[in-house]
Design a protein around this motif. Sequence first.
Motif, PDB file in Angstrom:
ATOM      1  N   LEU A 397       5.791 120.030 150.129  1.00  0.00           N
ATOM      2  CA  LEU A 397       4.662 119.499 149.351  1.00  0.00           C
ATOM      3  C   LEU A 397       4.305 118.085 149.791  1.00  0.00           C
ATOM      4  O   LEU A 397       5.114 117.382 150.400  1.00  0.00           O
ATOM      5  N   CYS A 398       3.073 117.711 149.460  1.00  0.00           N
ATOM      6  CA  CYS A 398       2.616 116.362 149.807  1.00  0.00           C
ATOM      7  C   CYS A 398       1.722 115.815 148.699  1.00  0.00           C
ATOM      8  O   CYS A 398       0.803 116.503 148.248  1.00  0.00           O
ATOM      9  N   SER A 399       2.021 114.595 148.274  1.00  0.00           N
ATOM     10  CA  SER A 399       1.137 113.932 147.318  1.00  0.00           C
ATOM     11  C   SER A 399       0.091 113.141 148.097  1.00  0.00           C
ATOM     12  O   SER A 399       0.421 112.369 149.008  1.00  0.00           O
ATOM     13  N   ILE A 400      -1.171 113.356 147.737  1.00  0.00           N
ATOM     14  CA  ILE A 400      -2.282 112.605 148.333  1.00  0.00           C
ATOM     15  C   ILE A 400      -2.915 111.847 147.182  1.00  0.00           C
ATOM     16  O   ILE A 400      -3.587 112.423 146.337  1.00  0.00           O
ATOM     17  N   ARG A 401      -2.670 110.548 147.133  1.00  0.00           N
ATOM     18  CA  ARG A 401      -2.971 109.823 145.897  1.00  0.00           C
ATOM     19  C   ARG A 401      -3.309 108.367 146.154  1.00  0.00           C
ATOM     20  O   ARG A 401      -2.688 107.729 147.002  1.00  0.00           O
ATOM     21  N   THR A 402      -4.325 107.855 145.465  1.00  0.00           N
ATOM     22  CA  THR A 402      -4.499 106.407 145.452  1.00  0.00           C
ATOM     23  C   THR A 402      -3.743 105.887 144.229  1.00  0.00           C
ATOM     24  O   THR A 402      -3.673 106.552 143.198  1.00  0.00           O
ATOM     25  N   LEU A 403      -3.147 104.716 144.365  1.00  0.00           N
ATOM     26  CA  LEU A 403      -2.219 104.215 143.342  1.00  0.00           C
ATOM     27  C   LEU A 403      -2.967 103.664 142.128  1.00  0.00           C
ATOM     28  O   LEU A 403      -3.721 102.689 142.242  1.00  0.00           O
ATOM     29  N   LYS A 404      -2.719 104.301 140.958  1.00  0.00           N
ATOM     30  CA  LYS A 404      -3.379 103.868 139.721  1.00  0.00           C
ATOM     31  C   LYS A 404      -2.429 103.865 138.544  1.00  0.00           C
ATOM     32  O   LYS A 404      -2.854 103.999 137.393  1.00  0.00           O
ATOM     33  N   ALA A 405      -1.146 103.798 138.821  1.00  0.00           N
ATOM     34  CA  ALA A 405      -0.153 103.723 137.747  1.00  0.00           C
ATOM     35  C   ALA A 405       1.090 103.057 138.318  1.00  0.00           C
ATOM     36  O   ALA A 405       1.338 103.124 139.533  1.00  0.00           O
ATOM     37  N   GLU A 406       1.875 102.446 137.430  1.00  0.00           N
ATOM     38  CA  GLU A 406       2.999 101.629 137.915  1.00  0.00           C
ATOM     39  C   GLU A 406       4.215 102.472 138.273  1.00  0.00           C
ATOM     40  O   GLU A 406       5.298 102.273 137.742  1.00  0.00           O
ATOM     41  N   VAL A 407       3.999 103.425 139.154  1.00  0.00           N
ATOM     42  CA  VAL A 407       5.120 104.193 139.683  1.00  0.00           C
ATOM     43  C   VAL A 407       4.874 104.457 141.167  1.00  0.00           C
ATOM     44  O   VAL A 407       3.789 104.893 141.552  1.00  0.00           O
ATOM     45  N   GLN A 408       5.873 104.106 141.982  1.00  0.00           N
ATOM     46  CA  GLN A 408       5.796 104.361 143.417  1.00  0.00           C
ATOM     47  C   GLN A 408       7.208 104.419 143.978  1.00  0.00           C
ATOM     48  O   GLN A 408       8.004 103.527 143.721  1.00  0.00           O
ATOM     49  N   VAL A 409       7.491 105.476 144.710  1.00  0.00           N
ATOM     50  CA  VAL A 409       8.820 105.597 145.323  1.00  0.00           C
ATOM     51  C   VAL A 409       8.660 105.748 146.838  1.00  0.00           C
ATOM     52  O   VAL A 409       7.544 105.858 147.353  1.00  0.00           O
ATOM     53  N   GLY A 410       9.811 105.757 147.535  1.00  0.00           N
ATOM     54  CA  GLY A 410       9.803 106.041 148.969  1.00  0.00           C
ATOM     55  C   GLY A 410       9.251 104.922 149.829  1.00  0.00           C
ATOM     56  O   GLY A 410       8.823 105.159 150.960  1.00  0.00           O
ATOM     57  N   LEU A 411       9.251 103.685 149.332  1.00  0.00           N
ATOM     58  CA  LEU A 411       8.761 102.565 150.160  1.00  0.00           C
ATOM     59  C   LEU A 411       9.907 101.983 150.989  1.00  0.00           C
ATOM     60  O   LEU A 411      11.080 102.227 150.717  1.00  0.00           O
ATOM     61  N   GLN A 412       9.549 101.221 151.997  1.00  0.00           N
ATOM     62  CA  GLN A 412      10.537 100.506 152.813  1.00  0.00           C
ATOM     63  C   GLN A 412      11.132  99.359 151.991  1.00  0.00           C
ATOM     64  O   GLN A 412      10.434  98.805 151.131  1.00  0.00           O
ATOM     65  N   PRO A 413      12.391  98.971 152.277  1.00  0.00           N
ATOM     66  CA  PRO A 413      12.961  97.834 151.544  1.00  0.00           C
ATOM     67  C   PRO A 413      12.051  96.612 151.677  1.00  0.00           C
ATOM     68  O   PRO A 413      11.596  96.301 152.773  1.00  0.00           O
ATOM     69  N   GLY A 414      11.743  95.991 150.571  1.00  0.00           N
ATOM     70  CA  GLY A 414      10.927  94.764 150.577  1.00  0.00           C
ATOM     71  C   GLY A 414       9.425  95.013 150.537  1.00  0.00           C
ATOM     72  O   GLY A 414       8.656  94.121 150.195  1.00  0.00           O
ATOM     73  N   GLN A 415       8.987  96.222 150.852  1.00  0.00           N
ATOM     74  CA  GLN A 415       7.538  96.507 150.932  1.00  0.00           C
ATOM     75  C   GLN A 415       6.849  96.294 149.568  1.00  0.00           C
ATOM     76  O   GLN A 415       5.810  95.631 149.493  1.00  0.00           O
ATOM     77  N   GLY A 416       7.443  96.858 148.524  1.00  0.00           N
ATOM     78  CA  GLY A 416       6.871  96.732 147.178  1.00  0.00           C
ATOM     79  C   GLY A 416       6.840  95.285 146.726  1.00  0.00           C
ATOM     80  O   GLY A 416       5.833  94.801 146.195  1.00  0.00           O
ATOM     81  N   GLU A 417       7.946  94.582 146.956  1.00  0.00           N
ATOM     82  CA  GLU A 417       8.061  93.191 146.507  1.00  0.00           C
ATOM     83  C   GLU A 417       7.021  92.317 147.214  1.00  0.00           C
ATOM     84  O   GLU A 417       6.392  91.454 146.604  1.00  0.00           O
ATOM     85  N   GLN A 418       6.836  92.595 148.505  1.00  0.00           N
ATOM     86  CA  GLN A 418       5.872  91.814 149.280  1.00  0.00           C
ATOM     87  C   GLN A 418       4.449  92.018 148.748  1.00  0.00           C
ATOM     88  O   GLN A 418       3.691  91.064 148.574  1.00  0.00           O
ATOM     89  N   LEU A 419       4.120  93.283 148.454  1.00  0.00           N
ATOM     90  CA  LEU A 419       2.789  93.574 147.921  1.00  0.00           C
ATOM     91  C   LEU A 419       2.602  92.905 146.559  1.00  0.00           C
ATOM     92  O   LEU A 419       1.557  92.321 146.278  1.00  0.00           O
ATOM     93  N   ALA A 420       3.651  92.999 145.737  1.00  0.00           N
ATOM     94  CA  ALA A 420       3.568  92.437 144.380  1.00  0.00           C
ATOM     95  C   ALA A 420       3.324  90.931 144.443  1.00  0.00           C
ATOM     96  O   ALA A 420       2.585  90.373 143.617  1.00  0.00           O
ATOM     97  N   ALA A 421       3.940  90.277 145.432  1.00  0.00           N
ATOM     98  CA  ALA A 421       3.804  88.822 145.525  1.00  0.00           C
ATOM     99  C   ALA A 421       2.373  88.430 145.884  1.00  0.00           C
ATOM    100  O   ALA A 421       1.856  87.418 145.408  1.00  0.00           O
ATOM    101  N   SER A 422       1.693  89.269 146.711  1.00  0.00           N
ATOM    102  CA  SER A 422       0.356  88.856 147.126  1.00  0.00           C
ATOM    103  C   SER A 422      -0.750  89.472 146.255  1.00  0.00           C
ATOM    104  O   SER A 422      -1.826  88.894 146.123  1.00  0.00           O
TER     105      SER A 422
END
Length: 441
Positions: A397-422
């Motif tokens: 299966l594959c999720s094809i989604r634009t992000l519109k809720a505060e849930v996201q998994v499967g990111l690279q270490p630091g990727q989420g934190e970096q986005l959140a900071a900017s």
Amino acid sequence: MAGPPAFLSGRDVGSFAYLTIKDRIPQILTKAIDTLHRHKSEFFEKHGEKGMEAEKKAISLLSKLRNEMQTDKPIIPLVEKFADTDIWNQYLEYQQSLLNEGDGKPRWFYSPWLFVECYMYRRIHEAVIQSPPIDDFDVFRESKEQNFFESQESVIALCTHLQELMETIEDLDENRLKNEFFKFLQISLWGNKCDLSLSGGESSSQKTDIIDSLEDLKPFILVNDMEHLWSLLSNCKKIKEKASTIRVDIVLDNSGFELVTDLTLADFLLSSKLATEIHFYGKTIPWFVSDTTIHDFNWLIKQVKHSNHKWVSKCGADWENYIKMGRWVYHDHIFWTLPHEFCAMSQVAPDLYAELQKARLILFKGDLNYRKLTGDRKWEFTVPFHQALTGFHPAPLCSIRTLKAEVQVGLQPGQGEQLAASEPNWLTAGKYGIFQFDGPL
Ligand code: F6P
Ligand code: MG
């Protein structure tokens, strides 16, 4: 082993869940009430006095619902007998059994966000079915149709691209075919920006030519498993026996422009022979403002077919044909409008789970499907997608989604934190997208 993390909830003041329950869903209810008002004379013409009374009744039920929500009253059982009423009420009891604080009653701001938000749309439906003879009225229909009409330029560009490609599709080499496949996937991804729930029911159509924007949008794809999808389907095509089928299932999200992007992707899959059958799943009742029902699906294909533009109407005629020939199949199931996470599907709707198991690949469109895939929980960003699915693996299966809720998994270490900071609202603005795959290839 520790259990899964907590659900997102309106109890986290300031969170997107909290703001949705506080501001966005009451606004959607107000719009629904307004829509009923505006159709008063239509109800009168159709049903006389009875139509007027029904309109008043539906409005008073919706106003009561809005008041319950805004004053954080306990969530009450559904009363009107319908196919899923018992399942809903059992789920409510289950939510109640989990509480040992306060008066032990589930409440709007206290319970899981996924549950209360789904419940709100189910209560809107209850208000309408309790108000015959206007009990088949879709309070969101107008805005879904408006979204389609406002996106005409993009619809023309997309259908023209597809039809021009058809003329040479048999001669395309592997690389060009893959390139086109990626294009249709990305169009379908960005088509998911156009949902009407995020915008509180306000117009959110596609006005620019999406095909021209694909290159510029690439940096906003945070997880990109398109290569996996290509390997999977192109291998199926290579080893396919003459009579065998390659079935791709698409769990649809929004009607209007997004549905056009999904149908063009589905058409491309058949025309390129990457699939031989497409199965679609829609909602049985109006849902999250813009989600596709069978009425929306048929309506949109008819509109496309009757367009004045030759390539658009050619698409519509082809799509009708696919349906007639059984190469496109549309399925309804009440599970999609229940509050359950998808990991509960094999127990709550084993027939649907068995149906999905027949697919070589399942595409889950949109944000709400992602919330249900991951259980709408506070996962760490780096948790593997496979783990967040908590046992839901009917087929690759594959999720094809634009992000519109505060849930996201499967990111690279630091990727989420970096986005959140900017960008503080990177998770909810619909600006970023994912193709997130799970399964053996
Ligand atoms: O209202 C909340 C929500 O579930 C958001 O997460 C999202 O904005 C929207 O509704 C639904 O989005 P989609 O149509 O992509 O499922
Ligand atoms: Mg939707």
